[in-house]
Design a protein around this motif. Sequence first.
Motif, mmCIF file in Angstrom:
data_model
loop_
_atom_site.group_PDB
_atom_site.id
_atom_site.type_symbol
_atom_site.label_atom_id
_atom_site.label_comp_id
_atom_site.label_asym_id
_atom_site.label_seq_id
_atom_site.Cartn_x
_atom_site.Cartn_y
_atom_site.Cartn_z
ATOM 1 N N SER A 65 -48.014 -10.277 77.712
ATOM 2 C CA SER A 65 -49.465 -10.218 77.877
ATOM 3 C C SER A 65 -50.202 -11.374 77.212
ATOM 4 O O SER A 65 -51.364 -11.639 77.550
ATOM 5 N N GLN A 66 -49.550 -12.070 76.263
ATOM 6 C CA GLN A 66 -50.221 -13.155 75.557
ATOM 7 C C GLN A 66 -49.470 -14.482 75.595
ATOM 8 O O GLN A 66 -50.085 -15.537 75.699
ATOM 9 N N LEU A 550 -56.207 -30.963 62.769
ATOM 10 C CA LEU A 550 -55.332 -30.320 63.744
ATOM 11 C C LEU A 550 -54.243 -29.517 63.045
ATOM 12 O O LEU A 550 -53.802 -29.866 61.945
ATOM 13 N N GLN A 551 -53.810 -28.456 63.697
ATOM 14 C CA GLN A 551 -52.694 -27.649 63.201
ATOM 15 C C GLN A 551 -51.964 -27.054 64.398
ATOM 16 O O GLN A 551 -52.522 -26.935 65.487
ATOM 17 N N LEU A 552 -50.691 -26.696 64.175
ATOM 18 C CA LEU A 552 -49.857 -26.147 65.236
ATOM 19 C C LEU A 552 -49.686 -24.649 65.016
ATOM 20 O O LEU A 552 -49.301 -24.219 63.925
ATOM 21 N N LEU A 553 -49.987 -23.868 66.054
ATOM 22 C CA LEU A 553 -49.918 -22.409 65.951
ATOM 23 C C LEU A 553 -49.123 -21.831 67.116
ATOM 24 O O LEU A 553 -48.982 -22.468 68.161
ATOM 25 N N HIS A 554 -48.613 -20.603 66.931
ATOM 26 C CA HIS A 554 -48.110 -19.841 68.061
ATOM 27 C C HIS A 554 -49.275 -19.582 69.014
ATOM 28 O O HIS A 554 -50.428 -19.531 68.592
ATOM 29 N N ARG A 555 -48.969 -19.370 70.294
ATOM 30 C CA ARG A 555 -50.049 -19.088 71.246
ATOM 31 C C ARG A 555 -50.809 -17.828 70.857
ATOM 32 O O ARG A 555 -52.049 -17.795 70.891
ATOM 33 N N HIS A 556 -50.087 -16.773 70.453
ATOM 34 C CA HIS A 556 -50.773 -15.539 70.079
ATOM 35 C C HIS A 556 -51.572 -15.713 68.786
ATOM 36 O O HIS A 556 -52.638 -15.122 68.627
ATOM 37 N N HIS A 558 -52.919 -18.527 67.915
ATOM 38 C CA HIS A 558 -54.069 -19.331 68.344
ATOM 39 C C HIS A 558 -55.165 -18.425 68.895
ATOM 40 O O HIS A 558 -56.360 -18.621 68.613
ATOM 41 N N ASP A 559 -54.775 -17.404 69.667
ATOM 42 C CA ASP A 559 -55.751 -16.451 70.217
ATOM 43 C C ASP A 559 -56.489 -15.729 69.099
ATOM 44 O O ASP A 559 -57.718 -15.570 69.133
ATOM 45 N N GLU A 560 -55.738 -15.292 68.081
ATOM 46 C CA GLU A 560 -56.347 -14.573 66.952
ATOM 47 C C GLU A 560 -57.302 -15.480 66.185
ATOM 48 O O GLU A 560 -58.409 -15.082 65.829
ATOM 49 N N ASP A 566 -64.858 -17.338 66.547
ATOM 50 C CA ASP A 566 -65.965 -17.003 67.448
ATOM 51 C C ASP A 566 -66.488 -18.260 68.136
ATOM 52 O O ASP A 566 -67.693 -18.431 68.338
ATOM 53 N N SER A 567 -65.551 -19.154 68.475
ATOM 54 C CA SER A 567 -65.946 -20.409 69.111
ATOM 55 C C SER A 567 -66.262 -20.216 70.581
ATOM 56 O O SER A 567 -66.837 -21.062 71.230
#
Length: 578
Positions: A65-66, A550-556, A558-560, A566-567
């Motif tokens: 789902s994510q 910049l930073q590297l995140l998991h996709r999920h 990144h969603d959180e 609140d962008s």
Amino acid sequence: MVYTSIKTTETWASINWRKLERQVYKLQKRIYRAAQRGEAKTVRRLQRLLLSSKAAKRLAVRRISQDNQGKKTAGVDGVKNLNPSARLQMANNLKLTSKAQPTRRVWIHKPGKSEKRPLGIPTIHERAKQALAKLALEPEWEAKFEQNSYGFRPGRSCHDAIEAIFIAINHKSKYVLDADIAKCFDKIKHEKLLNKLNTSSQIRGQIKAWLKSGVMNGGRLFPTDEGTPQGGCISPLLANIALHGLESVIKAKFPRMSHTGKNTWFHRKGTEFKSPDVIRYADDFVILHSDERVIHKCREIVEDWLKEMGLELKPSKTRYSHTLKGIGEEKPGFKFLGFQITQYQVGKYQSKQEFKTIIKPSEESIKKHYEVMSNIIETHKSASQTSLIARLNPVIKGWTAYYSTVISAEIFSVLDSLIYLKLKAWGQRRHHSKSRTWVSNRYWHRHGNANWVFSTNKTEEAMKLLKHSDTSIIRHVKVKQDRSPFDGNLVYWATRKGKSASLPTRTAKLLKRQKGKCVHCGLLFREDDVMEVDHVTPKSKGGRDEYKNLQLLHRHCHDEKTAKDDSHPTQKVCITST
């Protein structure tokens, strides 16, 4: 199926994902090690424990789902997405059964061909069940799969397969059987596959239900008596299981023999005999050996072996060749996964073997890539330069990343020259009353030490077209054959991911800076994780597009993070059923 909100004190956002990831990985690691030891009962017990665990169910739902690229593709029930409350409800009720909903038939174009490939899109609920089953099955089979199987496996890629070929032929030229299996996903015999799985009744019953679920096409239900439906996340794993054993059967027929071994038709006493090299990527494979008779016999063995699974070789894509001499009218070398692998004769002072092995992009791949870029330019005649650059850059970045591990520098330069001519014609057509010099000054600028950069203006913030030749050529380091993402050595896999030539430069730098960890959750990135670049301070709040922001995140993750920033305005997703 309609997913409604449920009253609970727990929310999707409040789940401790870090804890769940560790729990599931710990179980997968134990499954992998038990399978290595051949302890079938322990494997089944641990798989049952994983399938019933709340952690695995929630991770399976999050993945489809994510994280999944096709997460918003609907199945026969019409459900495209789940809100957080519906995700939690699905995870709480998720379990493997002996039932499955049919898949929805979708036809997609094969690149560069008129024919189409059929996909079977499961419902979002079936995809979650498949993700859960995959969590349990994959560690077991990763302990069993053959060393030179590279397709659709975590931690392995087509670049590993190409490097394995280079190692096999670098010191000795060889004959090649280059083969492709016809309609592999569509023709696999169900009973043969299920027997080969040799798994628990719970998993077997569910997989059988998926195989027999049928497909909906044009409002009609068609039965599926053979094959695995392409479109589900478990289908590539099932196809790999079906083809498991191909390398073993060849090596059993032609075992390695020392100089003291007995005389046979393929081995003369007093000489060394090495088994043929079998390198497979999904349903494409090559068999390499210095004896032409062995190669021809290998084809017979393969054809007989495939018949048992209901498969056969595709005649139009199966051919014999030689890496150095060629055979008959056939030119030396062969093509594999979009690469051209050829050996050339050289003087004895240039190489000890008196030949060199050259791997580069195939002519078909170069032509196809050029046609794609030309079509983009042609279809953007009236578009702005910004739109054109935004459309071209991902195509250039992806193609050059794929071929950045082989001898591609000269080809990259040629493509830049050809695209320059296309862009010049594009600019001249837009300003047909202006001189060529005016057009050049309007669209090409100097940036740093680089002249003739196709960019929107001269400033550092200008949008620039990527050049193929700016991509560095870095040789790929083949994965160690005894390594697996489930072996517990997360440092090896995180470090390897950071050194991958297929990663964009920006992503690789961030991965190195973060020591292979996601800044948001603190977990090491694993091989099948989806990574996304995030702005620490969002651009909507004045953040700049520079490395320190910049930073590297998991996709999920990144969603959180985006939700907390609140962008973007919060959107409520309405889930319906058709």
